[in-house]
Motif scaffolding. Sequence first.
Motif, PDB file in Angstrom:
ATOM      1  N   LYS A 189      28.143  69.872  55.380  1.00  0.00           N
ATOM      2  CA  LYS A 189      27.635  70.449  56.627  1.00  0.00           C
ATOM      3  C   LYS A 189      26.748  71.617  56.222  1.00  0.00           C
ATOM      4  CE  LYS A 189      29.840  73.429  59.558  1.00  0.00           C
ATOM      5  NZ  LYS A 189      30.919  73.902  60.410  1.00  0.00           N
ATOM      6  N   ILE A 190      25.607  71.771  56.905  1.00  0.00           N
ATOM      7  CA  ILE A 190      24.639  72.799  56.558  1.00  0.00           C
ATOM      8  C   ILE A 190      24.369  73.678  57.779  1.00  0.00           C
ATOM      9  CG2 ILE A 190      22.268  73.230  55.805  1.00  0.00           C
ATOM     10  CD1 ILE A 190      22.381  70.346  54.603  1.00  0.00           C
ATOM     11  N   THR A 191      24.336  74.991  57.568  1.00  0.00           N
ATOM     12  CA  THR A 191      23.906  75.926  58.604  1.00  0.00           C
ATOM     13  C   THR A 191      22.910  76.898  57.986  1.00  0.00           C
ATOM     14  OG1 THR A 191      25.807  77.361  58.194  1.00  0.00           O
ATOM     15  CG2 THR A 191      26.015  75.797  59.995  1.00  0.00           C
ATOM     16  N   LEU A 237      27.976  74.487  43.800  1.00  0.00           N
ATOM     17  CA  LEU A 237      26.944  74.175  44.790  1.00  0.00           C
ATOM     18  C   LEU A 237      27.337  74.568  46.208  1.00  0.00           C
ATOM     19  CD1 LEU A 237      26.131  70.596  43.467  1.00  0.00           C
ATOM     20  CD2 LEU A 237      25.120  72.771  42.750  1.00  0.00           C
ATOM     21  N   ILE A 238      28.629  74.661  46.479  1.00  0.00           N
ATOM     22  CA  ILE A 238      29.142  74.976  47.808  1.00  0.00           C
ATOM     23  C   ILE A 238      29.096  76.490  48.028  1.00  0.00           C
ATOM     24  CG2 ILE A 238      31.150  74.775  49.342  1.00  0.00           C
ATOM     25  CD1 ILE A 238      29.866  72.080  48.483  1.00  0.00           C
ATOM     26  N   GLY A 239      28.677  76.935  49.221  1.00  0.00           N
ATOM     27  CA  GLY A 239      28.646  78.358  49.543  1.00  0.00           C
ATOM     28  C   GLY A 239      27.354  78.767  50.215  1.00  0.00           C
ATOM     29  N   SER A 240      27.100  80.069  50.260  1.00  0.00           N
ATOM     30  CA  SER A 240      25.923  80.626  50.946  1.00  0.00           C
ATOM     31  C   SER A 240      24.857  81.051  49.947  1.00  0.00           C
ATOM     32  CB  SER A 240      26.335  81.831  51.794  1.00  0.00           C
ATOM     33  OG  SER A 240      27.161  81.415  52.846  1.00  0.00           O
ATOM     34  N   ASP A 281       6.401  74.649  65.024  1.00  0.00           N
ATOM     35  CA  ASP A 281       6.929  75.886  64.452  1.00  0.00           C
ATOM     36  C   ASP A 281       5.897  76.551  63.562  1.00  0.00           C
ATOM     37  OD1 ASP A 281       7.145  73.792  62.612  1.00  0.00           O
ATOM     38  OD2 ASP A 281       8.843  74.680  61.597  1.00  0.00           O
ATOM     39  N   LEU A 282       6.089  77.839  63.378  1.00  0.00           N
ATOM     40  CA  LEU A 282       5.216  78.618  62.519  1.00  0.00           C
ATOM     41  C   LEU A 282       5.950  79.883  62.124  1.00  0.00           C
ATOM     42  CD1 LEU A 282       2.393  79.087  61.293  1.00  0.00           C
ATOM     43  CD2 LEU A 282       1.785  80.267  63.418  1.00  0.00           C
ATOM     44  N   GLY A 283       5.910  80.218  60.851  1.00  0.00           N
ATOM     45  CA  GLY A 283       6.496  81.481  60.466  1.00  0.00           C
ATOM     46  C   GLY A 283       6.935  81.584  59.028  1.00  0.00           C
ATOM     47  N   ILE A 284       7.383  82.779  58.722  1.00  0.00           N
ATOM     48  CA  ILE A 284       7.959  83.127  57.428  1.00  0.00           C
ATOM     49  C   ILE A 284       9.243  83.883  57.731  1.00  0.00           C
ATOM     50  CG2 ILE A 284       7.670  84.473  55.317  1.00  0.00           C
ATOM     51  CD1 ILE A 284       4.654  84.126  55.677  1.00  0.00           C
ATOM     52  N   GLY A 285      10.308  83.542  57.047  1.00  0.00           N
ATOM     53  CA  GLY A 285      11.574  84.211  57.326  1.00  0.00           C
ATOM     54  C   GLY A 285      12.473  84.316  56.106  1.00  0.00           C
ATOM     55  N   VAL A 286      13.501  85.099  56.252  1.00  0.00           N
ATOM     56  CA  VAL A 286      14.542  85.228  55.232  1.00  0.00           C
ATOM     57  C   VAL A 286      15.882  85.030  55.925  1.00  0.00           C
ATOM     58  CG1 VAL A 286      13.226  86.783  53.744  1.00  0.00           C
ATOM     59  CG2 VAL A 286      14.688  87.731  55.518  1.00  0.00           C
ATOM     60  N   GLY A 287      16.868  84.643  55.162  1.00  0.00           N
ATOM     61  CA  GLY A 287      18.174  84.444  55.777  1.00  0.00           C
ATOM     62  C   GLY A 287      19.194  83.870  54.827  1.00  0.00           C
ATOM     63  N   ARG A 288      20.176  83.207  55.440  1.00  0.00           N
ATOM     64  CA  ARG A 288      21.290  82.639  54.683  1.00  0.00           C
ATOM     65  C   ARG A 288      21.361  81.148  54.980  1.00  0.00           C
ATOM     66  NH1 ARG A 288      26.958  84.922  56.185  1.00  0.00           N
ATOM     67  NH2 ARG A 288      26.098  84.207  58.126  1.00  0.00           N
ATOM     68  N   PHE A 289      21.516  80.348  53.943  1.00  0.00           N
ATOM     69  CA  PHE A 289      21.631  78.893  54.008  1.00  0.00           C
ATOM     70  C   PHE A 289      23.004  78.559  53.448  1.00  0.00           C
ATOM     71  CE2 PHE A 289      20.906  74.579  52.445  1.00  0.00           C
ATOM     72  CZ  PHE A 289      20.105  74.012  53.427  1.00  0.00           C
ATOM     73  N   THR A 290      23.876  77.982  54.280  1.00  0.00           N
ATOM     74  CA  THR A 290      25.257  77.743  53.859  1.00  0.00           C
ATOM     75  C   THR A 290      25.561  76.257  53.782  1.00  0.00           C
ATOM     76  OG1 THR A 290      25.934  79.818  54.893  1.00  0.00           O
ATOM     77  CG2 THR A 290      27.675  78.240  54.397  1.00  0.00           C
ATOM     78  N   ILE A 291      26.177  75.857  52.684  1.00  0.00           N
ATOM     79  CA  ILE A 291      26.597  74.469  52.465  1.00  0.00           C
ATOM     80  C   ILE A 291      28.116  74.452  52.390  1.00  0.00           C
ATOM     81  CG2 ILE A 291      26.530  72.492  50.893  1.00  0.00           C
ATOM     82  CD1 ILE A 291      23.815  73.550  49.908  1.00  0.00           C
ATOM     83  N   GLU A 292      28.744  73.619  53.245  1.00  0.00           N
ATOM     84  CA  GLU A 292      30.201  73.475  53.272  1.00  0.00           C
ATOM     85  C   GLU A 292      30.559  71.999  53.150  1.00  0.00           C
ATOM     86  OE1 GLU A 292      32.069  76.342  56.377  1.00  0.00           O
ATOM     87  OE2 GLU A 292      30.186  75.574  57.228  1.00  0.00           O
ATOM     88  N   ARG A 293      31.729  71.719  52.608  1.00  0.00           N
ATOM     89  CA  ARG A 293      32.216  70.333  52.577  1.00  0.00           C
ATOM     90  C   ARG A 293      32.538  69.881  53.983  1.00  0.00           C
ATOM     91  NH1 ARG A 293      34.099  68.702  47.308  1.00  0.00           N
ATOM     92  NH2 ARG A 293      34.026  70.469  45.880  1.00  0.00           N
ATOM     93  N   ARG A 294      32.240  68.603  54.291  1.00  0.00           N
ATOM     94  CA  ARG A 294      32.604  68.022  55.595  1.00  0.00           C
ATOM     95  C   ARG A 294      33.966  67.403  55.500  1.00  0.00           C
ATOM     96  NH1 ARG A 294      28.642  63.680  57.549  1.00  0.00           N
ATOM     97  NH2 ARG A 294      27.619  63.888  55.583  1.00  0.00           N
TER      98      ARG A 294
END
Length: 141
Positions: A58-60, A89-92, A128-141
């Motif tokens: 699962k990805i957020t 590989l799992i985590g933020s 869409d259009l833009g540049i951003g920063v943030g957090r990408f999280t990968i969790e096991r389903r």
Amino acid sequence: MKKFSLALIALAGIPAAQAAGNIDCELHYTLAGWSVLYKTASGTGTIQCDNGTRIPVKITAKGGGLTVGKSKIVDGKGKFSGAYSVNDLIGSYAAVEAHAGADKSSNAQVMTKGDVSLALAGTGKGWDLGIGVGRFTIERR
């Protein structure tokens, strides 16, 4: 006796995780979301590694920046580097992103989590259009 002692000393200096070597893994994913200065997206995917491991995930993604739009990435692909185990590989991940599109959307991201890096690329639909920063999280389903 001396040869045995020297062999033990030599082996003691090798970290177990690094002795096995890096694994090559890819992420295949679908991700949909929106942004107006704040960005949020979610989706699912599968991590596939050269050692035969296959993990449904699962990805957020959450973040912000100069960004606006709504998009859906279908059949996105990512390449991991620097991992010794699938658990690495799992985590933020800390993410930097550039995205643009009208009707057809494209997305490119480079992110890191400690020594592990993930490069993503995908195309889809939306505007869409833009540049951003943030957090990408990968969790096991």
